[in-house]
Design an enzyme around this catalytic site. Sequence first.
Site, PDB file in Angstrom:
ATOM      1  N   PRO A 220       0.824  -1.205   0.000  1.00 47.13           N
ATOM      2  CA  PRO A 220       0.000   0.000   0.000  1.00 47.13           C
ATOM      3  C   PRO A 220       0.863   1.262   0.000  1.00 47.13           C
ATOM      4  CG  PRO A 220      -0.840  -1.597   1.567  1.00 47.13           C
ATOM      5  CD  PRO A 220       0.478  -2.121   1.090  1.00 47.13           C
ATOM      6  N   GLU A 221       0.482   2.227  -0.804  1.00 48.70           N
ATOM      7  CA  GLU A 221       1.239   3.472  -0.900  1.00 48.70           C
ATOM      8  C   GLU A 221       0.466   4.605  -0.232  1.00 48.70           C
ATOM      9  OE1 GLU A 221       3.260   4.358  -4.471  1.00 48.70           O
ATOM     10  OE2 GLU A 221       3.368   2.285  -5.133  1.00 48.70           O
TER      11      GLU A 221
ATOM     12  N   HIS B 133      -4.375 -14.492  10.723  1.00 44.36           N
ATOM     13  CA  HIS B 133      -3.543 -13.285  10.631  1.00 44.36           C
ATOM     14  C   HIS B 133      -4.203 -12.035  11.212  1.00 44.36           C
ATOM     15  CE1 HIS B 133      -1.019 -15.804   8.199  1.00 44.36           C
ATOM     16  NE2 HIS B 133      -1.883 -15.832   7.189  1.00 44.36           N
TER      17      HIS B 133
ATOM     18  N   ARG C 150       1.921 -11.211   6.095  1.00 43.26           N
ATOM     19  CA  ARG C 150       3.378 -11.286   5.979  1.00 43.26           C
ATOM     20  C   ARG C 150       4.107 -10.678   7.183  1.00 43.26           C
ATOM     21  NH1 ARG C 150       5.235  -9.869  -0.072  1.00 43.26           N
ATOM     22  NH2 ARG C 150       7.089 -10.941   0.718  1.00 43.26           N
TER      23      ARG C 150
ATOM     24  N   ARG D 181      23.388  15.465  -7.587  1.00 45.50           N
ATOM     25  CA  ARG D 181      22.965  14.078  -7.368  1.00 45.50           C
ATOM     26  C   ARG D 181      23.052  13.305  -8.685  1.00 45.50           C
ATOM     27  NH1 ARG D 181      20.082  12.553  -2.622  1.00 45.50           N
ATOM     28  NH2 ARG D 181      20.332  14.218  -1.094  1.00 45.50           N
TER      29      ARG D 181
END
Length: 271
Positions: free
Chosen positions: A2-3, A90, A109, A151
């Site tokens: 998930p972002e 879970h 997980r 950079r």
Amino acid sequence: MPELPEVEVCRLGISPHIIAQTVSKVTIRDSRLRWPIPDEIHSVVGLQVLGVDRRAKYLLLRFKTGTLLLHLGMSGTIRIIEHDTPIVKHDHFDLAFQHGKVLRFNDPRRFGAVLWLANDEDKLGLLSKLGPEPLSDDFYQGYLFNKAKNRKVPIKTFLMNNHIVVGVGNIYANEALFQAGILPTAKTGAIDEQRLDRLTNIIKKVLSAAIAQGGTTLKDFTQADGRPGYFAQSLMVYGRAGQPCVTCQSKLQEIRQSNRSSVFCPNCQQD
């Protein structure tokens, strides 16, 4: 994983159900997450949730004595359910409330986190070194250019560095770079200020659109009420390697960067 938009949608989904509600019980079924769930979390029993904030991909439940920090990790989900909802595999953590609702954390997980920041002390330093929020005024025109000087790292790697800016994860980095016409492999310090300012605006637009449409549907993500997100159907490059570019019909290419998939159009995106 998930972002930022998925986490923000989750925050928006759970907030109406738990803000101003009093915790009646804490249940820890398995404390073995990314960090062990501390027993100190039981101290929130009898306390009221004052607010629900988000910092990067962390959800922050505010109490008068500290903050309960939640992170979804790679496969975590949070639901607001009735108190008698059956336990499934879970389901590691419950926060039960006096009005009968339960915030339940499930994580197959176990890369997620449930932590207690007593007196808001960030002893692990999870929040203190983060860059600005991409949808805030701290992510302004000229910011990326100032950070990019000298950079040599690829621009996609640069954008996904949480010390530079938080929450621009793999999916949305792919999408923003495509819309900005910048190759994910372009050297950050070689991109001029005008293009980086345009990229800043596009990042804000892409993330805002994802939040408005409910977050991207991922294999392990649905909204807090169980409905899936709907932004995946709008993705222009991510997950579309080998398919035609929506702009020029060239075949989209895929490479690996920092063990993540980068999909781009070799015609529309330039160094």
